[in-house]
Design a protein around this motif. Structure first.
Motif, short mmCIF file in Angstrom:
data_model
loop_
_atom_site.label_atom_id
_atom_site.label_comp_id
_atom_site.label_asym_id
_atom_site.label_seq_id
_atom_site.Cartn_x
_atom_site.Cartn_y
_atom_site.Cartn_z
N THR A 225 -7.04 6.66 -5.05
CA THR A 225 -6.24 7.89 -5.04
C THR A 225 -6.95 9.01 -5.80
N GLU B 230 0.85 -1.19 0.00
CA GLU B 230 0.00 0.00 0.00
C GLU B 230 0.89 1.24 0.00
N HIS B 231 0.28 2.36 -0.26
CA HIS B 231 1.03 3.62 -0.22
C HIS B 231 1.37 3.94 1.24
N ASN C 13 -6.20 0.82 -6.29
CA ASN C 13 -5.43 1.84 -5.58
C ASN C 13 -5.44 3.18 -6.32
N SER C 14 -5.29 3.11 -7.64
CA SER C 14 -5.31 4.36 -8.42
C SER C 14 -6.69 5.00 -8.38
N ASP D 133 5.59 3.91 -3.31
CA ASP D 133 4.17 3.72 -3.55
C ASP D 133 3.87 2.23 -3.54
N TYR D 134 2.62 1.90 -3.76
CA TYR D 134 2.25 0.48 -3.87
C TYR D 134 3.08 -0.20 -4.95
N THR E 66 3.65 1.38 6.59
CA THR E 66 3.06 0.63 5.49
C THR E 66 3.22 -0.86 5.76
#
Length: 670
Positions: A196, A86-87, A192-193, A131-132, A97
């Motif tokens: 975000t 994960e971020h 995830n994107s 980042d992830y 994280t």
């Protein structure tokens, strides 16, 4: 549950599984009239089958039983290649994280492995690119996750293990290296994107830290920006479920999707409608973090949508049970998730009790009738969730009716507004206008909850019940409900017996609390924390600045105080303190925090407990010339390297010792 406590080997479970399966199948080859006589055998075989399946799922889901787990091959000299899952989240002093362990590097060998760890990274500008999917090489030794060992404390080790996490590490700049390679799952990367992008939309249009944090949690379950005081207020007033993504939110999404795709219901492409609804439900569930409460609702609504598509009206109890079965097959350890327990208890309670409660009053006015229906749902949900809430959180929000009546419909409007905001985000002017409305609505809800929290007796705190008492309370609620709704006297009898059992257990616990005479040395990192308990009163001895830190006090000390039902006292009878020497109930406790020099005595002074704090300069071979020491305790403020030296001295002199940082809190009875 049996597997967790008994730890049955998988070989026995496999034998039980095959034996039970063969017995259950053979039952159908028995003549029809003989089946009735052997129905008990069939029931036992099916029960044994489920027990075996549950035991095997629990065994294989435990990462420590996996042959590929990194803990089997890892040592302090190994290096690890890990991938961020994960971020990184920004904390006060570090970034946090979770990461998967991919390889163990031993000298020239590279061993593929599995498992998860928690990473704490010292704040640095070079971490902005993490980042992830980012991969690191870690050279620092991992630390096994441990509990504080304080009475009543949270079992963080088990909580982490249920998520497949067993170790943690704090990394500085020279203790890891960022690799140029990445390892990403395309589907997870899409999720995830998407999260975000949603977060960026909310952060661009919703002003105010408290309002933004609540908006993020309400829409996609992102809780890292939530204000702690806001969460506490919602918890104290009984509406914390508004923050946690649950069936309420998914029900709104289901209603919205059903309305949007209703035109497809009467056309030849009607089969597309359930596909679009299910796709929307599951996409929202994944964006919300796929928490057990969300997945439970998603699975249940999936059953409802499929049943509706096939023109089958199944029982809501069957849909609920099927969703629980599927989720526990995916991860049996969700059974111990508090959200999972409260979610199912609330839904089941609403299904059983909402209609009978709503039928108490007949109201012609539609607005007043709607208000009463909301209250009926709120009251119904509390019936089966109260025992869980008291057991886990040791409190009961007496103001839940006032807060739920306002917060539930308002949070629904806010959620729909946030969805609209995401849809029109490409039009800045409209998005900004909607963002202002959402910010104002969240401010209004926060203000109302904060005002209700200030009302006297709005929250009953310090409630302590055991698991058995919680079960008895559930029996009481079920028994009285069965008696009132079905006019069955047996339910009334069971409820009375359970109520008597609850009262008896509670009486015994209060008698034990009144007779408790105890000293506790807590495990608090870098702090001295001692409490002397006399019945229902306690006297704190230690670092006073610890009492000013709400988080540390509530995490380390409050659970013990709730467990033992104790309150602070200005002083205790028979308590004496002379510099570093404490005398109470005939026991002598010496608390050394600074370097002291004592003269040898012909007649040694008996010391029942020698408590060492900080980093004083001590030599046990000199201390024993002055004192006769029965027990030594090293508290959480002692440095590890010094404790190791002191332990060697104690071993050579045959003095018992207790290290709270390793063994947990020390308890001594007077």
């Amino acid at each position: 549950m049996l597997q967790l406590h008994l730890r049955v080997p998988p070989g026995i479970l496999w034998i039980l599984l095959f034996a039970a399966a063969i017995t259950a199948i053979a039952f159908f080859f028995i003549p029809y009239f003989e089946r009735y006589k052997l129905s008990v055998l069939n029931g036992l075989s099916v029960s044994a089958l489920f027990i075996a399946v549950g035991g095997l799922l629990s065994w294989y889901k435990n990462i420590q039983h996996d042959d590929n787990w990194f803990g089997r091959k890892y040592n302090s000299e190994s290096s690890l290649v890990v991938t961020l899952l994960e971020h990184p989240v920004k904390k006060t002093k570090s970034y946090k994280t979770n990461a998967s362990v991919d390889y163990i590097l031993n000298n020239d060998s590279c061993i593929k492995t599995g498992g998860k760890i928690i990473l704490y990274l010292k704040k640095d500008n070079s971490l902005s690119n993490l980042d992830y999917g980012s991969q690191l090489v870690i050279t620092k030794s991992l630390q096994e996750i441990k509990n504080s060992g304080n009475p009543g404390g949270f079992d963080y080790k088990r909580y982490s293990l249920f998520q497949g996490i067993t170790h943690q590490v704090y990394l500085k700049e020279n203790e890891f290296e960022i690799l140029s390679t990445t390892k990403k799952n395309l589907f997870k990367q899409f999720i995830n994107s998407s999260r975000t992008k949603v977060l960026n939309i909310l952060r661009s249009n919703i002003k105010g830290e408290k309002e933004l944090g609540l908006a993020e949690a309400l829409l996609i379950g992102y809780k890292d920006d939530l204000d702690k005081t806001v969460v506490q207020s919602y918890s104290n007033t009984g509406v914390v479920h508004v923050i946690a993504i649950s069936g309420l939110h998914l029900g709104l999404i289901y209603w919205l999707l059903a309305w949007i795709f209703s035109p497809l219901q009467k056309r030849k492409f009607r089969w597309l409608r359930p596909i679009f609804i299910l796709a929307g439900l599951w996409l929202f569930s994944l964006l919300a973090g796929a928490q057990p409460s969300v997945l439970r609702s998603a699975v249940m609504f999936t059953c409802i949508v499929l049943g509706d598509a096939l023109d089958k009206r199944s029982s809501i109890f069957n849909s609920l049970a099927l969703s629980a079965l599927l989720l526990l097959c995916i991860n049996p350890y969700w059974l111990w998730d508090v959200g999972f327990q409260l979610s199912y208890a609330a839904v089941l309670s609403i299904i059983i009790f909402m209609q009978p409660i709503y039928d108490w009053f007949y109201i012609k006015n539609k607005i007043l009738d709607f208000i009463w229906k909301l209250n009926a749902v709120t009251i119904a949900a509390q019936i089966l969730t109260v025992p869980f809430g008291i057991y886990h959180f040791h409190q009961f929000p007496a103001s839940f009716l006032f807060t739920n009546f306002f917060a539930v419909p308002l949070s629904s409007f806010i959620l729909l507004g946030e969805i609209l905001l995401c849809i029109v985000s490409f039009i800045p002017l409209i998005a900004a206008f909607i963002g202002k409305i959402i910010s104002w609505l969240i401010w209004l809800m926060n203000s109302y909850i904060g005002q209700v929290e200030q009302l006297p007796f709005s929250l009953l705190e310090g409630l302590q019940i055991s698991i058995l008492q919680a079960i008895l309370l559930l029996v009481v609620a079920t028994g009285f409900g069965y008696w009132l709704m079905e006019k069955n006297k047996a339910g009334f009898s069971y409820a009375l017996v359970a109520l008597f059992g609850f009262a008896a257990l509670r009486t015994v616990s209060f008698i034990q609390a009144n007779n408790r005479q105890q000293l506790i040395v807590y495990n608090v990192p870098q702090k001295q924390a001692i409490e002397i308990i006399d019945g229902r009163k306690y006297l704190f001895v230690g670092d006073q600045d610890l009492l000013a830190d709400d988080f540390v006090r509530n995490f380390h000390l409050k659970p013990s105080r709730v467990l033992h039902r104790i309150e602070a006292a200005p002083d205790l009878r028979n308590y004496q303190q002379q510099k570093e020497l404490i005398i109470y109930k005939g026991k002598k406790i010496m608390a050394l925090k600074e370097t002291k020099y004592f003269h040898p005595l012909a007649e040694k002074v008996p010391v029942d407990l020698l408590l060492i704090s900080g980093s004083p300069k001590l030599y046990f071979n000199k201390l024993i010339k002055t004192f006769s020491i029965r027990q030594v305790v090293f508290d959480g403020s002692c440095p590890e390297w010094k404790i190791n030296y002191w332990k060697k001295d104690c071993d050579s002199l045959h003095i018992p010792y207790h290290d709270v940082s390793v063994q947990g809190a020390f308890l001594m009875n007077f």
